[in-house]
Write a protein that holds these residues in place. Structure first.
Motif, PDB file in Angstrom:
ATOM      1  N   GLN A 106       0.844  -1.195   0.000  1.00 56.03           N
ATOM      2  CA  GLN A 106       0.000   0.000   0.000  1.00 56.03           C
ATOM      3  C   GLN A 106       0.878   1.244   0.000  1.00 56.03           C
ATOM      4  OE1 GLN A 106      -2.641   0.215   3.382  1.00 56.03           O
ATOM      5  NE2 GLN A 106      -3.793   1.908   2.522  1.00 56.03           N
ATOM      6  N   PHE A 107       0.549   2.197  -0.885  1.00 58.82           N
ATOM      7  CA  PHE A 107       1.224   3.493  -0.946  1.00 58.82           C
ATOM      8  C   PHE A 107       0.651   4.327   0.195  1.00 58.82           C
ATOM      9  CE2 PHE A 107       2.528   6.870  -4.380  1.00 58.82           C
ATOM     10  CZ  PHE A 107       3.396   7.443  -3.489  1.00 58.82           C
ATOM     11  N   ARG A 108       1.474   4.623   1.216  1.00 60.59           N
ATOM     12  CA  ARG A 108       0.972   5.248   2.432  1.00 60.59           C
ATOM     13  C   ARG A 108       1.227   6.743   2.543  1.00 60.59           C
ATOM     14  NH1 ARG A 108       0.002   2.050   6.813  1.00 60.59           N
ATOM     15  NH2 ARG A 108      -1.031   3.948   7.489  1.00 60.59           N
ATOM     16  N   ALA A 109       2.358   7.209   1.963  1.00 61.49           N
ATOM     17  CA  ALA A 109       2.690   8.621   2.182  1.00 61.49           C
ATOM     18  C   ALA A 109       3.722   9.096   1.170  1.00 61.49           C
ATOM     19  CB  ALA A 109       3.248   8.819   3.592  1.00 61.49           C
ATOM     20  N   ILE A 110       3.754  10.403   1.021  1.00 61.65           N
ATOM     21  CA  ILE A 110       4.875  11.062   0.349  1.00 61.65           C
ATOM     22  C   ILE A 110       5.624  11.808   1.449  1.00 61.65           C
ATOM     23  CG2 ILE A 110       3.539  13.115  -0.317  1.00 61.65           C
ATOM     24  CD1 ILE A 110       6.210  11.594  -2.536  1.00 61.65           C
ATOM     25  N   ILE A 111       6.918  11.553   1.532  1.00 62.85           N
ATOM     26  CA  ILE A 111       7.752  12.185   2.547  1.00 62.85           C
ATOM     27  C   ILE A 111       8.715  13.125   1.828  1.00 62.85           C
ATOM     28  CG2 ILE A 111       9.327  11.832   4.480  1.00 62.85           C
ATOM     29  CD1 ILE A 111       6.693  10.348   4.901  1.00 62.85           C
ATOM     30  N   THR A 112       8.723  14.385   2.215  1.00 62.64           N
ATOM     31  CA  THR A 112       9.655  15.368   1.675  1.00 62.64           C
ATOM     32  C   THR A 112      10.758  15.568   2.701  1.00 62.64           C
ATOM     33  OG1 THR A 112       7.833  16.475   0.526  1.00 62.64           O
ATOM     34  CG2 THR A 112       9.898  17.701   0.757  1.00 62.64           C
ATOM     35  N   PHE A 113      11.965  15.110   2.356  1.00 65.51           N
ATOM     36  CA  PHE A 113      13.125  15.278   3.228  1.00 65.51           C
ATOM     37  C   PHE A 113      13.935  16.463   2.749  1.00 65.51           C
ATOM     38  CE2 PHE A 113      12.612  10.666   4.028  1.00 65.51           C
ATOM     39  CZ  PHE A 113      12.709  10.663   5.402  1.00 65.51           C
ATOM     40  N   VAL A 114      14.076  17.468   3.598  1.00 66.03           N
ATOM     41  CA  VAL A 114      14.948  18.603   3.306  1.00 66.03           C
ATOM     42  C   VAL A 114      16.171  18.414   4.205  1.00 66.03           C
ATOM     43  CG1 VAL A 114      15.182  21.111   3.290  1.00 66.03           C
ATOM     44  CG2 VAL A 114      12.953  20.054   2.784  1.00 66.03           C
TER      45      VAL A 114
END
Length: 163
Positions: A66-74
């Motif tokens: 399951q595709f659960r999230a988009i995480i943006t790492f800065v």
């Protein structure tokens, strides 16, 4: 610089399959425990990248995910990574040695005691608490310290999620 990647936490019997990154030199994840995944190749969708990376790193073919999230790492040092976060609970195949470290099944309750990124503690909690898809932005100071987080575009109080 911008990157695209996938990360998957495979679940079985109350455990996550964790990768202890011990092999690569100059690895941003050196000595950390993370899920399996990696960077997109040309023209791949998130799902194609997920399936390829899991197969390459574990020997497993995912049958339920399951595709659960988009995480943006800065990162704080000029790199931003957009990571597609998946969970999986079905797979076939036999495990293979991973060329990036050691794979180990870890009880979910013990994962937070491992050497993991501060932001990972937040998304592990969100994976347990939230049913649907979410967007999480994690901002680091360039020295691996989390300084800011936002859930679905709204700032978070870090103290509420880091334990």
């Amino acid at each position: 610089m911008t990157g695209l990647s996938t990360l998957c936490y495979i679940e079985r019997d109350g455990k996550y399959l964790m990768l202890h990154r011990t092999v690569k030199k100059n690895d941003v994840n050196k000595d950390k425990w993370i899920g399996v995944g990696g960077h997109f190749e040309a023209d791949e969708s998130p799902e194609e990248c997920l399936l390829r990376e899991v197969r390459e790193e574990t020997g497993y073919t995912l049958t339920s995910y399951q595709f659960r999230a988009i995480i943006t790492f800065v990162s704080g040092d000029g790199v931003t990574e957009y990571m597609s976060l998946f969970t999986a609970d079905g797979f076939t195949g036999d495990p293979i040695p991973c060329n990036e470290g050691v794979l180990e099944w870890v009880n979910k309750e013990e994962v937070l005691n491992l050497n993991i990124w501060e932001g990972d503690k937040i998304f592990f909690r969100l994976l347990e608490e939230m049913e649907g898809f979410f967007s999480l932005k994690l901002v680091y100071d360039g020295n691996s310290h989390l300084v800011e987080a936002a859930l679905n575009g709204k700032p978070m109080k870090l103290g509420d999620y880091l334990f």
